[in-house]
Design an enzyme around this catalytic site. Structure first.
Site, PDB file in Angstrom:
ATOM      1  N   HIS A 192       0.821  -1.212   0.000  1.00 20.43           N
ATOM      2  CA  HIS A 192       0.000   0.000   0.000  1.00 20.43           C
ATOM      3  C   HIS A 192       0.858   1.266   0.000  1.00 20.43           C
ATOM      4  CE1 HIS A 192      -2.918   3.068   0.951  1.00 20.43           C
ATOM      5  NE2 HIS A 192      -2.308   3.303   2.111  1.00 20.43           N
ATOM      6  N   HIS A 197       3.817   7.058   5.345  1.00 17.39           N
ATOM      7  CA  HIS A 197       2.654   7.751   5.892  1.00 17.39           C
ATOM      8  C   HIS A 197       1.878   6.966   6.940  1.00 17.39           C
ATOM      9  CE1 HIS A 197       0.415   5.378   2.880  1.00 17.39           C
ATOM     10  NE2 HIS A 197      -0.659   5.630   3.595  1.00 17.39           N
ATOM     11  N   ASP A 198       1.978   5.632   6.942  1.00 11.65           N
ATOM     12  CA  ASP A 198       1.228   4.830   7.914  1.00 11.65           C
ATOM     13  C   ASP A 198       2.088   4.330   9.078  1.00 11.65           C
ATOM     14  OD1 ASP A 198      -1.365   4.989   6.996  1.00 11.65           O
ATOM     15  OD2 ASP A 198      -1.200   3.255   5.657  1.00 11.65           O
ATOM     16  N   GLU A 250       0.773   5.697  12.533  1.00 12.85           N
ATOM     17  CA  GLU A 250      -0.610   5.284  12.793  1.00 12.85           C
ATOM     18  C   GLU A 250      -0.743   3.778  12.979  1.00 12.85           C
ATOM     19  OE1 GLU A 250      -4.758   5.627  10.335  1.00 12.85           O
ATOM     20  OE2 GLU A 250      -3.421   7.361  10.303  1.00 12.85           O
ATOM     21  N   ASP A 251       0.037   2.981  12.242  1.00 15.62           N
ATOM     22  CA  ASP A 251      -0.190   1.533  12.218  1.00 15.62           C
ATOM     23  C   ASP A 251       0.980   0.670  12.689  1.00 15.62           C
ATOM     24  OD1 ASP A 251      -2.795   1.766  11.262  1.00 15.62           O
ATOM     25  OD2 ASP A 251      -2.118   1.953   9.200  1.00 15.62           O
ATOM     26  N   ASP A 259      -2.933   8.760  -1.059  1.00 25.54           N
ATOM     27  CA  ASP A 259      -3.341   7.727  -0.098  1.00 25.54           C
ATOM     28  C   ASP A 259      -4.803   7.347  -0.300  1.00 25.54           C
ATOM     29  OD1 ASP A 259      -3.361   6.010   2.145  1.00 25.54           O
ATOM     30  OD2 ASP A 259      -4.054   7.638   3.423  1.00 25.54           O
TER      31      ASP A 259
END
Length: 503
Positions: free
Chosen positions: A43, A67-68, A71-72, A135
Protein backbone atom coordinates in the site's frame (compact mmCIF):
# COMPACT_ATOMS: atom_id res chain seq x y z
CA UNK A 1 28.33 20.99 -14.05
CA UNK A 2 24.56 20.91 -14.61
CA UNK A 3 24.84 17.17 -15.38
CA UNK A 4 26.82 16.56 -12.17
CA UNK A 5 24.23 18.46 -10.10
CA UNK A 6 21.44 16.46 -11.72
CA UNK A 7 23.20 13.17 -10.92
CA UNK A 8 23.85 14.24 -7.32
CA UNK A 9 20.21 15.26 -6.88
CA UNK A 10 19.02 11.93 -8.32
CA UNK A 11 21.46 10.04 -6.10
CA UNK A 12 20.23 11.87 -2.97
CA UNK A 13 16.63 11.26 -3.97
CA UNK A 14 17.18 7.55 -4.47
CA UNK A 15 19.07 7.29 -1.19
CA UNK A 16 16.24 8.94 0.76
CA UNK A 17 13.53 6.90 -0.96
CA UNK A 18 15.47 3.62 -0.73
CA UNK A 19 16.08 4.14 2.97
CA UNK A 20 12.36 4.84 3.43
CA UNK A 21 11.43 1.64 1.56
CA UNK A 22 13.76 -0.46 3.75
CA UNK A 23 12.54 1.19 6.96
CA UNK A 24 8.84 0.87 6.03
CA UNK A 25 9.29 -2.76 4.94
CA UNK A 26 10.78 -3.63 8.33
CA UNK A 27 8.14 -1.68 10.29
CA UNK A 28 5.19 -3.20 8.37
CA UNK A 29 6.68 -6.71 8.33
CA UNK A 30 4.12 -9.44 9.04
CA UNK A 31 1.14 -7.11 8.55
CA UNK A 32 -1.51 -7.49 5.85
CA UNK A 33 -4.07 -5.10 4.39
CA UNK A 34 -7.58 -5.53 5.76
CA UNK A 35 -9.57 -6.03 2.55
CA UNK A 36 -7.34 -8.19 0.33
CA UNK A 37 -4.87 -9.60 2.87
CA UNK A 38 -1.88 -8.59 0.76
CA UNK A 39 1.43 -7.57 2.42
CA UNK A 40 0.90 -4.13 3.95
CA UNK A 41 4.05 -2.67 2.40
CA UNK A 42 2.39 -2.79 -1.04
CA UNK A 43 0.00 0.00 0.00
CA UNK A 44 2.62 2.66 0.87
CA UNK A 45 4.54 1.64 -2.26
CA UNK A 46 1.39 2.26 -4.32
CA UNK A 47 0.96 5.64 -2.64
CA UNK A 48 4.56 6.53 -3.51
CA UNK A 49 3.98 5.48 -7.12
CA UNK A 50 0.92 7.75 -7.38
CA UNK A 51 2.89 10.61 -5.83
CA UNK A 52 5.62 10.12 -8.42
CA UNK A 53 3.02 11.00 -11.10
CA UNK A 54 2.27 14.25 -9.24
CA UNK A 55 5.71 15.50 -8.20
CA UNK A 56 9.47 14.97 -8.31
CA UNK A 57 9.81 16.19 -4.72
CA UNK A 58 11.60 13.29 -2.99
CA UNK A 59 10.42 14.37 0.45
CA UNK A 60 6.77 14.12 -0.57
CA UNK A 61 7.35 10.71 -2.18
CA UNK A 62 9.26 9.58 0.92
CA UNK A 63 6.38 10.72 3.13
CA UNK A 64 4.07 8.55 0.98
CA UNK A 65 6.20 5.50 1.78
CA UNK A 66 6.17 6.33 5.50
CA UNK A 67 2.65 7.75 5.89
CA UNK A 68 1.23 4.83 7.91
CA UNK A 69 4.24 4.23 10.17
CA UNK A 70 3.04 6.24 13.18
CA UNK A 71 -0.61 5.28 12.79
CA UNK A 72 -0.19 1.53 12.22
CA UNK A 73 3.20 0.51 13.69
CA UNK A 74 5.31 1.16 16.78
CA UNK A 75 7.29 3.82 14.90
CA UNK A 76 7.32 7.36 16.26
CA UNK A 77 7.29 10.80 14.71
CA UNK A 78 10.55 11.57 16.51
CA UNK A 79 12.26 8.64 14.80
CA UNK A 80 10.94 9.65 11.37
CA UNK A 81 12.18 13.21 11.89
CA UNK A 82 15.57 11.94 13.03
CA UNK A 83 15.97 9.61 10.03
CA UNK A 84 14.26 11.58 7.25
CA UNK A 85 14.03 15.21 8.34
CA UNK A 86 11.44 17.71 9.59
CA UNK A 87 9.56 18.16 6.33
CA UNK A 88 8.97 14.44 5.84
CA UNK A 89 7.87 14.15 9.47
CA UNK A 90 5.45 17.08 9.05
CA UNK A 91 3.93 15.48 5.97
CA UNK A 92 3.56 12.11 7.70
CA UNK A 93 2.00 13.87 10.69
CA UNK A 94 -0.65 15.43 8.44
CA UNK A 95 -1.81 11.93 7.47
CA UNK A 96 -1.62 10.35 10.94
CA UNK A 97 -4.98 10.16 12.67
CA UNK A 98 -5.18 10.79 16.43
CA UNK A 99 -5.30 7.66 18.54
CA UNK A 100 -7.80 7.01 21.32
CA UNK A 101 -6.33 4.05 23.23
CA UNK A 102 -8.90 1.83 24.88
CA UNK A 103 -11.80 3.27 22.87
CA UNK A 104 -13.71 1.37 20.20
CA UNK A 105 -12.52 2.28 16.69
CA UNK A 106 -16.07 2.35 15.35
CA UNK A 107 -17.13 4.75 18.11
CA UNK A 108 -14.22 7.11 17.42
CA UNK A 109 -14.31 6.86 13.60
CA UNK A 110 -16.13 10.17 12.92
CA UNK A 111 -14.13 12.04 15.56
CA UNK A 112 -10.83 10.82 14.13
CA UNK A 113 -11.83 11.73 10.59
CA UNK A 114 -13.05 15.19 11.60
CA UNK A 115 -9.83 15.96 13.43
CA UNK A 116 -7.58 14.76 10.62
CA UNK A 117 -9.64 16.62 8.00
CA UNK A 118 -9.05 19.83 9.92
CA UNK A 119 -5.31 19.37 9.29
CA UNK A 120 -5.87 18.93 5.55
CA UNK A 121 -8.27 21.88 5.29
CA UNK A 122 -5.97 24.20 7.22
CA UNK A 123 -2.78 23.27 5.37
CA UNK A 124 -1.30 25.46 2.65
CA UNK A 125 1.38 22.87 1.78
CA UNK A 126 0.75 21.33 -1.64
CA UNK A 127 2.66 18.27 -0.41
CA UNK A 128 -0.02 17.61 2.20
CA UNK A 129 -2.74 17.74 -0.45
CA UNK A 130 -0.76 15.45 -2.77
CA UNK A 131 -0.15 12.95 0.02
CA UNK A 132 -3.83 12.85 0.98
CA UNK A 133 -4.89 12.46 -2.65
CA UNK A 134 -2.45 9.62 -3.29
CA UNK A 135 -3.34 7.73 -0.10
CA UNK A 136 -7.10 8.06 -0.57
CA UNK A 137 -6.87 7.10 -4.25
CA UNK A 138 -4.96 3.95 -3.30
CA UNK A 139 -7.59 3.17 -0.64
CA UNK A 140 -10.48 3.76 -3.04
CA UNK A 141 -8.94 1.51 -5.67
CA UNK A 142 -9.00 -1.27 -3.10
CA UNK A 143 -12.50 -0.43 -1.87
CA UNK A 144 -13.86 -0.23 -5.45
CA UNK A 145 -12.43 -3.65 -6.24
CA UNK A 146 -13.96 -5.18 -3.12
CA UNK A 147 -17.26 -3.39 -3.75
CA UNK A 148 -17.46 -4.84 -7.26
CA UNK A 149 -17.03 -8.32 -5.75
CA UNK A 150 -19.01 -8.06 -2.51
CA UNK A 151 -21.46 -5.20 -2.91
CA UNK A 152 -22.97 -3.74 0.26
CA UNK A 153 -21.61 -6.63 2.37
CA UNK A 154 -18.23 -4.90 2.13
CA UNK A 155 -19.11 -2.19 4.67
CA UNK A 156 -19.71 -4.71 7.46
CA UNK A 157 -15.99 -5.54 7.41
CA UNK A 158 -14.88 -1.99 8.10
CA UNK A 159 -14.66 0.01 11.34
CA UNK A 160 -17.36 2.29 9.95
CA UNK A 161 -20.25 0.15 8.60
CA UNK A 162 -22.28 3.10 7.24
CA UNK A 163 -21.39 3.69 3.54
CA UNK A 164 -22.80 7.24 3.71
CA UNK A 165 -20.12 8.18 6.23
CA UNK A 166 -17.41 6.92 3.88
CA UNK A 167 -19.05 8.88 1.07
CA UNK A 168 -18.96 12.06 3.20
CA UNK A 169 -15.28 11.48 4.04
CA UNK A 170 -14.02 10.92 0.49
CA UNK A 171 -16.25 13.65 -0.94
CA UNK A 172 -14.85 16.15 1.58
CA UNK A 173 -11.29 15.20 0.68
CA UNK A 174 -11.95 15.52 -3.05
CA UNK A 175 -13.52 18.95 -2.60
CA UNK A 176 -10.61 20.11 -0.45
CA UNK A 177 -7.85 19.16 -2.90
CA UNK A 178 -9.80 19.98 -6.06
CA UNK A 179 -8.58 23.50 -6.79
CA UNK A 180 -4.93 22.54 -6.36
CA UNK A 181 -4.99 19.15 -8.09
CA UNK A 182 -8.11 18.95 -10.30
CA UNK A 183 -6.03 18.82 -13.48
CA UNK A 184 -4.15 15.67 -12.43
CA UNK A 185 -4.97 12.15 -13.51
CA UNK A 186 -4.94 11.05 -9.88
CA UNK A 187 -7.75 13.48 -9.01
CA UNK A 188 -9.82 12.39 -12.02
CA UNK A 189 -9.38 8.75 -11.02
CA UNK A 190 -10.43 9.56 -7.44
CA UNK A 191 -13.66 11.14 -8.73
CA UNK A 192 -14.28 8.15 -11.00
CA UNK A 193 -14.06 5.69 -8.07
CA UNK A 194 -16.24 7.88 -5.82
CA UNK A 195 -18.93 8.04 -8.50
CA UNK A 196 -18.68 4.29 -9.09
CA UNK A 197 -19.21 3.43 -5.42
CA UNK A 198 -21.66 6.29 -4.69
CA UNK A 199 -23.29 7.18 -8.04
CA UNK A 200 -24.05 10.86 -8.59
CA UNK A 201 -21.78 12.20 -5.84
CA UNK A 202 -20.01 14.42 -8.35
CA UNK A 203 -20.87 15.72 -11.80
CA UNK A 204 -19.19 13.30 -14.19
CA UNK A 205 -17.56 16.35 -15.84
CA UNK A 206 -15.17 16.42 -12.88
CA UNK A 207 -13.64 13.22 -14.25
CA UNK A 208 -12.51 15.22 -17.27
CA UNK A 209 -9.98 18.03 -17.61
CA UNK A 210 -11.35 21.32 -16.33
CA UNK A 211 -9.58 24.66 -16.21
CA UNK A 212 -10.86 27.58 -14.18
CA UNK A 213 -10.13 31.09 -15.35
CA UNK A 214 -7.14 32.25 -13.34
CA UNK A 215 -7.15 35.85 -12.06
CA UNK A 216 -5.08 37.85 -9.62
CA UNK A 217 -6.27 40.44 -7.11
CA UNK A 218 -2.75 41.73 -6.50
CA UNK A 219 -2.96 45.50 -6.36
CA UNK A 220 -6.77 45.43 -6.22
CA UNK A 221 -8.53 47.34 -3.47
CA UNK A 222 -10.33 45.23 -0.87
CA UNK A 223 -13.85 46.64 -0.53
CA UNK A 224 -15.46 44.15 1.86
CA UNK A 225 -14.77 41.30 4.23
CA UNK A 226 -17.01 38.54 5.57
CA UNK A 227 -16.79 35.25 7.42
CA UNK A 228 -16.21 33.32 4.18
CA UNK A 229 -13.76 35.62 2.43
CA UNK A 230 -12.89 39.04 1.07
CA UNK A 231 -14.29 41.16 -1.76
CA UNK A 232 -12.01 43.07 -4.15
CA UNK A 233 -12.69 45.72 -6.77
CA UNK A 234 -11.23 44.03 -9.88
CA UNK A 235 -11.91 46.80 -12.38
CA UNK A 236 -14.53 49.47 -13.09
CA UNK A 237 -17.20 46.87 -13.77
CA UNK A 238 -16.30 43.80 -11.72
CA UNK A 239 -15.78 42.76 -8.14
CA UNK A 240 -14.44 39.38 -7.06
CA UNK A 241 -15.31 37.59 -3.86
CA UNK A 242 -12.26 35.54 -2.86
CA UNK A 243 -13.19 32.66 -0.58
CA UNK A 244 -11.05 31.39 2.30
CA UNK A 245 -8.97 28.24 1.71
CA UNK A 246 -11.47 26.07 3.58
CA UNK A 247 -14.20 26.79 1.01
CA UNK A 248 -14.53 24.26 -1.79
CA UNK A 249 -15.89 24.59 -5.31
CA UNK A 250 -19.16 23.11 -4.00
CA UNK A 251 -19.39 25.86 -1.35
CA UNK A 252 -19.11 28.51 -4.07
CA UNK A 253 -21.68 26.74 -6.25
CA UNK A 254 -24.03 26.49 -3.27
CA UNK A 255 -23.79 30.21 -2.53
CA UNK A 256 -24.45 31.13 -6.16
CA UNK A 257 -27.48 28.82 -6.19
CA UNK A 258 -28.74 30.46 -2.99
CA UNK A 259 -28.29 33.89 -4.57
CA UNK A 260 -30.47 32.83 -7.48
CA UNK A 261 -33.17 31.53 -5.15
CA UNK A 262 -33.03 34.76 -3.15
CA UNK A 263 -33.28 36.87 -6.30
CA UNK A 264 -36.38 34.98 -7.43
CA UNK A 265 -37.95 35.51 -3.99
CA UNK A 266 -37.38 39.26 -4.22
CA UNK A 267 -34.14 39.89 -2.33
CA UNK A 268 -31.99 42.49 -4.11
CA UNK A 269 -28.83 40.53 -4.79
CA UNK A 270 -26.09 40.50 -7.39
CA UNK A 271 -25.82 37.21 -9.29
CA UNK A 272 -22.37 35.82 -9.93
CA UNK A 273 -21.64 34.96 -13.55
CA UNK A 274 -18.48 32.93 -13.10
CA UNK A 275 -16.24 30.97 -10.76
CA UNK A 276 -12.51 31.66 -11.03
CA UNK A 277 -9.34 30.58 -9.28
CA UNK A 278 -7.35 33.19 -7.36
CA UNK A 279 -4.05 31.54 -6.49
CA UNK A 280 -5.00 28.55 -4.34
CA UNK A 281 -8.47 29.92 -3.57
CA UNK A 282 -11.80 30.04 -5.38
CA UNK A 283 -13.42 33.29 -6.40
CA UNK A 284 -16.80 34.42 -7.71
CA UNK A 285 -17.09 37.35 -10.13
CA UNK A 286 -19.91 39.89 -9.94
CA UNK A 287 -20.79 42.81 -12.20
CA UNK A 288 -21.16 45.81 -9.90
CA UNK A 289 -20.77 49.11 -11.73
CA UNK A 290 -19.69 52.15 -9.74
CA UNK A 291 -20.58 50.61 -6.37
CA UNK A 292 -19.15 50.51 -2.88
CA UNK A 293 -20.13 48.75 0.33
CA UNK A 294 -22.22 50.49 2.96
CA UNK A 295 -19.17 50.19 5.22
CA UNK A 296 -17.14 52.30 2.79
CA UNK A 297 -19.86 54.94 2.61
CA UNK A 298 -20.08 55.18 6.41
CA UNK A 299 -16.29 55.31 6.78
CA UNK A 300 -16.16 58.24 4.37
CA UNK A 301 -19.16 60.05 5.91
CA UNK A 302 -19.72 58.88 9.52
CA UNK A 303 -22.04 61.84 10.07
CA UNK A 304 -24.48 60.17 7.64
CA UNK A 305 -24.64 56.90 9.61
CA UNK A 306 -28.36 57.34 10.34
CA UNK A 307 -29.11 57.57 6.61
CA UNK A 308 -27.24 54.32 5.91
CA UNK A 309 -28.74 52.61 8.96
CA UNK A 310 -32.19 53.30 7.52
CA UNK A 311 -31.18 51.76 4.18
CA UNK A 312 -30.00 48.65 6.05
CA UNK A 313 -33.17 48.52 8.18
CA UNK A 314 -35.38 48.75 5.08
CA UNK A 315 -33.31 46.01 3.43
CA UNK A 316 -33.69 43.82 6.52
CA UNK A 317 -37.49 44.27 6.32
CA UNK A 318 -37.44 43.35 2.64
CA UNK A 319 -35.68 40.10 3.56
CA UNK A 320 -37.67 39.30 6.70
CA UNK A 321 -41.05 40.00 5.11
CA UNK A 322 -40.50 37.12 2.69
CA UNK A 323 -42.14 33.86 3.75
CA UNK A 324 -40.19 30.83 2.53
CA UNK A 325 -40.84 27.15 2.10
CA UNK A 326 -38.96 25.63 5.02
CA UNK A 327 -37.73 22.72 2.95
CA UNK A 328 -35.73 25.09 0.72
CA UNK A 329 -33.53 26.57 3.44
CA UNK A 330 -31.99 25.52 6.78
CA UNK A 331 -33.40 26.91 10.02
CA UNK A 332 -31.43 29.60 11.86
CA UNK A 333 -31.89 27.45 14.98
CA UNK A 334 -29.39 24.93 13.58
CA UNK A 335 -26.60 27.51 13.56
CA UNK A 336 -27.53 28.94 16.96
CA UNK A 337 -27.70 25.49 18.57
CA UNK A 338 -24.21 24.85 17.19
CA UNK A 339 -23.02 27.90 19.14
CA UNK A 340 -24.62 26.49 22.29
CA UNK A 341 -22.95 23.12 21.81
CA UNK A 342 -19.56 24.68 21.14
CA UNK A 343 -19.53 27.20 23.99
CA UNK A 344 -22.19 27.54 26.69
CA UNK A 345 -22.51 23.78 27.15
CA UNK A 346 -18.86 23.66 28.23
CA UNK A 347 -19.64 26.17 30.99
CA UNK A 348 -23.10 25.26 32.29
CA UNK A 349 -25.16 22.35 30.92
CA UNK A 350 -28.32 23.48 32.74
CA UNK A 351 -28.03 26.92 31.17
CA UNK A 352 -27.38 25.30 27.78
CA UNK A 353 -30.63 23.34 28.11
CA UNK A 354 -32.52 26.60 28.69
CA UNK A 355 -30.93 28.06 25.57
CA UNK A 356 -32.05 25.06 23.54
CA UNK A 357 -35.69 25.64 24.53
CA UNK A 358 -35.50 29.35 23.67
CA UNK A 359 -33.82 28.76 20.33
CA UNK A 360 -36.21 26.01 19.25
CA UNK A 361 -39.05 28.56 19.45
CA UNK A 362 -37.49 30.43 16.53
CA UNK A 363 -38.05 27.54 14.14
CA UNK A 364 -41.83 28.06 14.30
CA UNK A 365 -41.42 31.12 12.02
CA UNK A 366 -40.76 31.00 8.29
CA UNK A 367 -39.29 34.48 7.77
CA UNK A 368 -36.33 34.65 5.41
CA UNK A 369 -33.05 35.55 7.17
CA UNK A 370 -29.74 36.53 5.59
CA UNK A 371 -27.50 35.06 8.30
CA UNK A 372 -24.49 37.36 7.82
CA UNK A 373 -26.14 40.76 7.66
CA UNK A 374 -23.76 43.68 8.09
CA UNK A 375 -22.59 46.76 6.19
CA UNK A 376 -19.58 44.99 4.67
CA UNK A 377 -21.87 42.59 2.82
CA UNK A 378 -24.11 45.18 1.17
CA UNK A 379 -23.13 47.23 -1.90
CA UNK A 380 -24.90 50.41 -2.94
CA UNK A 381 -25.58 51.28 -6.56
CA UNK A 382 -27.18 54.75 -6.69
CA UNK A 383 -28.31 54.18 -3.07
CA UNK A 384 -29.97 50.88 -4.03
CA UNK A 385 -28.65 47.99 -1.87
CA UNK A 386 -27.34 44.72 -3.32
CA UNK A 387 -26.33 41.71 -1.21
CA UNK A 388 -23.54 39.44 -2.44
CA UNK A 389 -22.88 37.15 0.56
CA UNK A 390 -25.67 34.57 0.51
CA UNK A 391 -24.20 31.36 1.93
CA UNK A 392 -26.09 31.55 5.25
CA UNK A 393 -29.64 32.10 3.99
CA UNK A 394 -32.07 30.51 6.43
CA UNK A 395 -35.51 30.89 7.97
CA UNK A 396 -36.72 31.66 11.47
CA UNK A 397 -37.66 34.58 13.70
CA UNK A 398 -35.90 37.93 12.93
CA UNK A 399 -34.32 38.02 16.42
CA UNK A 400 -31.82 35.58 14.94
CA UNK A 401 -30.73 38.29 12.47
CA UNK A 402 -30.84 41.16 14.97
CA UNK A 403 -28.69 39.17 17.40
CA UNK A 404 -26.05 38.89 14.64
CA UNK A 405 -26.12 42.66 14.23
CA UNK A 406 -25.75 43.17 17.98
CA UNK A 407 -22.85 40.71 17.91
CA UNK A 408 -21.06 42.55 15.07
CA UNK A 409 -21.68 46.13 16.19
CA UNK A 410 -21.71 45.92 19.99
CA UNK A 411 -20.45 42.67 21.51
CA UNK A 412 -17.33 42.13 19.39
CA UNK A 413 -16.24 45.67 20.20
CA UNK A 414 -16.63 45.01 23.91
CA UNK A 415 -14.10 42.21 23.52
CA UNK A 416 -11.71 43.75 20.97
CA UNK A 417 -12.46 47.27 19.73
CA UNK A 418 -9.52 47.39 17.28
CA UNK A 419 -10.43 44.10 15.59
CA UNK A 420 -14.03 45.04 14.94
CA UNK A 421 -13.05 48.51 13.72
CA UNK A 422 -10.68 46.89 11.23
CA UNK A 423 -13.41 44.48 10.14
CA UNK A 424 -16.11 47.14 9.63
CA UNK A 425 -13.82 49.95 8.51
CA UNK A 426 -15.13 52.66 10.83
CA UNK A 427 -14.94 53.50 14.54
CA UNK A 428 -16.60 51.54 17.31
CA UNK A 429 -18.38 54.72 18.41
CA UNK A 430 -19.95 54.95 14.94
CA UNK A 431 -20.81 51.24 15.06
CA UNK A 432 -22.77 51.76 18.28
CA UNK A 433 -24.64 54.62 16.64
CA UNK A 434 -25.33 52.45 13.61
CA UNK A 435 -26.89 49.70 15.72
CA UNK A 436 -29.06 52.20 17.62
CA UNK A 437 -30.29 53.91 14.44
CA UNK A 438 -30.83 50.56 12.72
CA UNK A 439 -32.98 49.18 15.54
CA UNK A 440 -35.10 52.33 15.79
CA UNK A 441 -35.76 52.26 12.05
CA UNK A 442 -36.32 48.52 11.96
CA UNK A 443 -38.82 48.53 14.86
CA UNK A 444 -40.22 51.91 13.76
CA UNK A 445 -40.23 53.16 17.33
CA UNK A 446 -38.32 55.33 19.78
CA UNK A 447 -39.97 53.65 22.76
CA UNK A 448 -37.16 52.90 25.23
CA UNK A 449 -38.86 49.85 26.74
CA UNK A 450 -39.28 48.16 23.35
CA UNK A 451 -35.77 49.00 22.20
CA UNK A 452 -34.33 47.67 25.46
CA UNK A 453 -36.36 44.44 25.27
CA UNK A 454 -35.24 43.60 21.73
CA UNK A 455 -31.64 44.58 22.45
CA UNK A 456 -31.48 42.41 25.58
CA UNK A 457 -32.97 39.44 23.74
CA UNK A 458 -30.43 39.94 20.97
CA UNK A 459 -27.68 40.14 23.60
CA UNK A 460 -28.68 36.74 25.01
CA UNK A 461 -27.80 35.15 21.67
CA UNK A 462 -24.85 37.42 20.89
CA UNK A 463 -22.97 36.70 24.13
CA UNK A 464 -23.62 32.99 23.59
CA UNK A 465 -22.01 33.31 20.15
CA UNK A 466 -18.98 35.12 21.58
CA UNK A 467 -18.38 32.35 24.12
CA UNK A 468 -18.45 29.83 21.27
CA UNK A 469 -15.85 31.99 19.49
CA UNK A 470 -13.50 31.67 22.48
CA UNK A 471 -13.87 27.88 22.49
CA UNK A 472 -13.39 27.46 18.72
CA UNK A 473 -9.60 27.81 19.10
CA UNK A 474 -9.44 25.18 21.84
CA UNK A 475 -9.37 25.46 25.59
CA UNK A 476 -9.70 29.16 26.54
CA UNK A 477 -6.69 30.89 28.08
CA UNK A 478 -6.93 32.26 31.61
CA UNK A 479 -7.55 35.75 30.16
CA UNK A 480 -10.29 34.41 27.89
CA UNK A 481 -11.83 32.44 30.75
CA UNK A 482 -12.07 35.66 32.79
CA UNK A 483 -13.98 37.25 29.90
CA UNK A 484 -16.20 34.17 29.58
CA UNK A 485 -17.06 34.35 33.29
CA UNK A 486 -18.00 38.01 32.86
CA UNK A 487 -20.27 37.27 29.90
CA UNK A 488 -21.82 34.29 31.67
CA UNK A 489 -22.92 36.62 34.48
CA UNK A 490 -24.47 38.98 31.95
CA UNK A 491 -26.30 36.08 30.31
CA UNK A 492 -27.72 34.85 33.63
CA UNK A 493 -29.00 38.33 34.46
CA UNK A 494 -30.73 38.62 31.09
CA UNK A 495 -32.20 35.11 31.12
CA UNK A 496 -33.74 35.83 34.51
CA UNK A 497 -35.89 38.48 32.78
CA UNK A 498 -37.15 36.55 29.74
CA UNK A 499 -38.68 33.15 29.00
CA UNK A 500 -38.92 33.82 25.25
CA UNK A 501 -36.79 35.50 22.59
CA UNK A 502 -39.78 36.43 20.45
CA UNK A 503 -40.72 40.13 20.20
Amino acid sequence: MKYVNSVLKYSYMMKLIEEAIIYATVMHQGKNRKLHHIPYILHPMEVAQILATLTEDEEIITAGILHDIVEDTDGSMEEIESRFGKRVAALVSSESEPKYPGENKTATWKRRKDESLQVLQNSKDIGVKMLWLADKLANLRSIAQSYSEQGEELWKKLNQPDPKMHQWYYKTIAETVELSLNKTGAFKELIKHINYIWPGTFDSEKEKYRKYKEVSVEGCKMVGRGAKGEVYRYDEELVIKVYNEKNTYCDVEKEIASSRKAFILGIPTAISFGIVSVGNKYGAMYELLDSETVSQHIARAPGQVEFYAKIMADLAHTIHDISVDKKDFPCVSERLLHYVEGGIKNEDEKLAAKYVKLIEQLSEYNNMLHGDFHTGNVFLQKNEPLLIDMDRLSYGHPIGEISDLYYFYVVLGEDDTAAVEKFMGYTYKTELKFYDFFLRNYLKTDAKDKLQEVTEKAAILAYMRLINKFYKKGKPSSEEQTKINHYMEKIKELLAKYDSLIF
